[in-house]
Design a protein around this motif. Structure first.
Motif, short mmCIF file in Angstrom:
data_model
loop_
_atom_site.label_atom_id
_atom_site.label_comp_id
_atom_site.label_asym_id
_atom_site.label_seq_id
_atom_site.Cartn_x
_atom_site.Cartn_y
_atom_site.Cartn_z
N LEU A 49 -10.82 -21.18 -12.78
CA LEU A 49 -11.85 -21.88 -13.56
C LEU A 49 -11.55 -21.84 -15.05
O LEU A 49 -11.69 -22.86 -15.74
CB LEU A 49 -13.21 -21.26 -13.28
N LEU A 50 -11.14 -20.68 -15.55
CA LEU A 50 -10.85 -20.57 -16.98
C LEU A 50 -9.69 -21.46 -17.38
O LEU A 50 -9.74 -22.17 -18.39
CB LEU A 50 -10.54 -19.11 -17.33
N TYR A 51 -8.64 -21.46 -16.57
CA TYR A 51 -7.46 -22.30 -16.86
C TYR A 51 -7.81 -23.77 -16.85
O TYR A 51 -7.52 -24.52 -17.79
CB TYR A 51 -6.37 -21.99 -15.84
N LEU A 52 -8.45 -24.23 -15.77
CA LEU A 52 -8.73 -25.66 -15.64
C LEU A 52 -9.76 -26.14 -16.66
O LEU A 52 -9.59 -27.20 -17.27
CB LEU A 52 -9.21 -25.97 -14.22
N LEU A 53 -10.82 -25.35 -16.87
CA LEU A 53 -11.86 -25.78 -17.79
C LEU A 53 -11.39 -25.77 -19.24
O LEU A 53 -11.58 -26.75 -19.97
CB LEU A 53 -13.10 -24.90 -17.64
N SER A 54 -10.77 -24.67 -19.67
CA SER A 54 -10.35 -24.58 -21.07
C SER A 54 -9.27 -25.60 -21.39
O SER A 54 -9.33 -26.29 -22.41
CB SER A 54 -9.86 -23.16 -21.39
N SER A 55 -8.29 -25.75 -20.50
CA SER A 55 -7.21 -26.71 -20.75
C SER A 55 -7.71 -28.15 -20.68
O SER A 55 -7.32 -28.99 -21.50
CB SER A 55 -6.07 -26.49 -19.75
#
Length: 273
Positions: A49-55
């Motif tokens: 979630l952190l990777y997909l959302l932030s990027s």
């Protein structure tokens, strides 16, 4: 350490498991799993979630809302290139998630110098320990990254996966975690090594590991922030175009000290791309 003290670590990681897994997955999918597997699943879900959302949010901002402001139109990576980076990162994510899970296991069993509460050491000691932790991470990641280039077998079979993104129009925030899984783990290992060398706060350690996803997205966006001595994206873009400069992580200090620093300029960047 006494069992009661170690239990504080387990209670804290269990709380994180309940918060993340309980809000995103049906209880029957995770509640019967052993604690170690619950923690791995929580780290996996959180990492994805952190990777997909932030990027995704950062790409939307710099490539669409601010189109041609930060990145010229002809240097914006294609959707196909970004999708490939996502696929590489998603294949590695289950393995990436093992590192924080293993570090939590070692902390919960009293193998490290971790402490659970700020009150255990006080604010000034906490800040001193945190600075020491970050210095260990900075030195460790610099040398790990440099050896992944200098040792030919490591570069060929591990790090080359990441360096197919070698121009501004192939680099994007999604490239930040697009590594061979062993490569990505090796570059994060200094975070775990630091736990054995300096007293470290459990939650701070976990947060710093996950903030790596945001940091690596930032240094792969090709935008030059020019904040000395931060290892901004312009420095890291040079690393992707020359392969032999700017190995540092958060700062350029290790590159300056060991003679591998190359400062960005518009002429140099144009020449390299």
């Amino acid at each position: 350490m006494e069992n009661g003290y170690l239990r504080l670590f387990v209670e804290e990681t269990s709380m994180y498991n309940r918060i993340v897994l309980g809000s995103m997955l049906p209880a029957k999918m995770w509640i019967s799993l052993p604690h170690f597997l619950q923690s791995w699943l929580r780290n996996y879900v959180g990492g994805v979630l952190l990777y997909l959302l932030s990027s995704s949010l950062w790409c939307f901002y710099i490539y669409y809302l601010k189109r041609n402001v930060y990145i010229p139109k002809d240097l914006i990576p294609s959707r196909k290139a970004m999708l490939l980076q996502i696929v590489v990162a998603m294949k590695a994510m289950p393995w990436y998630s093992l590192l924080p899970t293993v570090s939590e296991y070692m902390i919960e069993n009293g193998w490290t110098r971790c402490f659970p509460l700020f009150s255990d050491v006080g604010l000034m000691a906490y800040l001193g320990y945190l600075l020491t932790y970050l210095i260990i991470v900075e030195v460790g990641i610099y040398w790990m990254h440099r050896e992944l280039h200098d040792i030919k077998l490591l570069y060929k079979y591990l790090h080359a996966t990441h360096h197919i993104y070698n121009k501004q129009n192939t680099l994007s925030p999604f490239a930040g975690l697009a590594f061979h899984p062993i490569d990505g783990i090796l570059q994060a290992v200094p975070h775990v090594v630091a736990l054995f060398l300096v007293p470290s706060h459990l939650t701070t350690h976990i947060a710093l590991l996950f903030l790596e996803a945001i940091w690596t997205a930032n240094i792969h966006d090709c935008i030059d922030g020019k904040i000395w001595p931060v290892m901004g994206a312009a420095y890291h873009t040079i690393h992707h175009t020359t392969y032999r400069h700017n190995y540092g992580h958060y700062t350029i200090l290790m590159d300056w000290f060991f003679g591998t620093l190359r400062n960005p300029s518009s002429d140099e960047l144009k020449k390299d791309i």
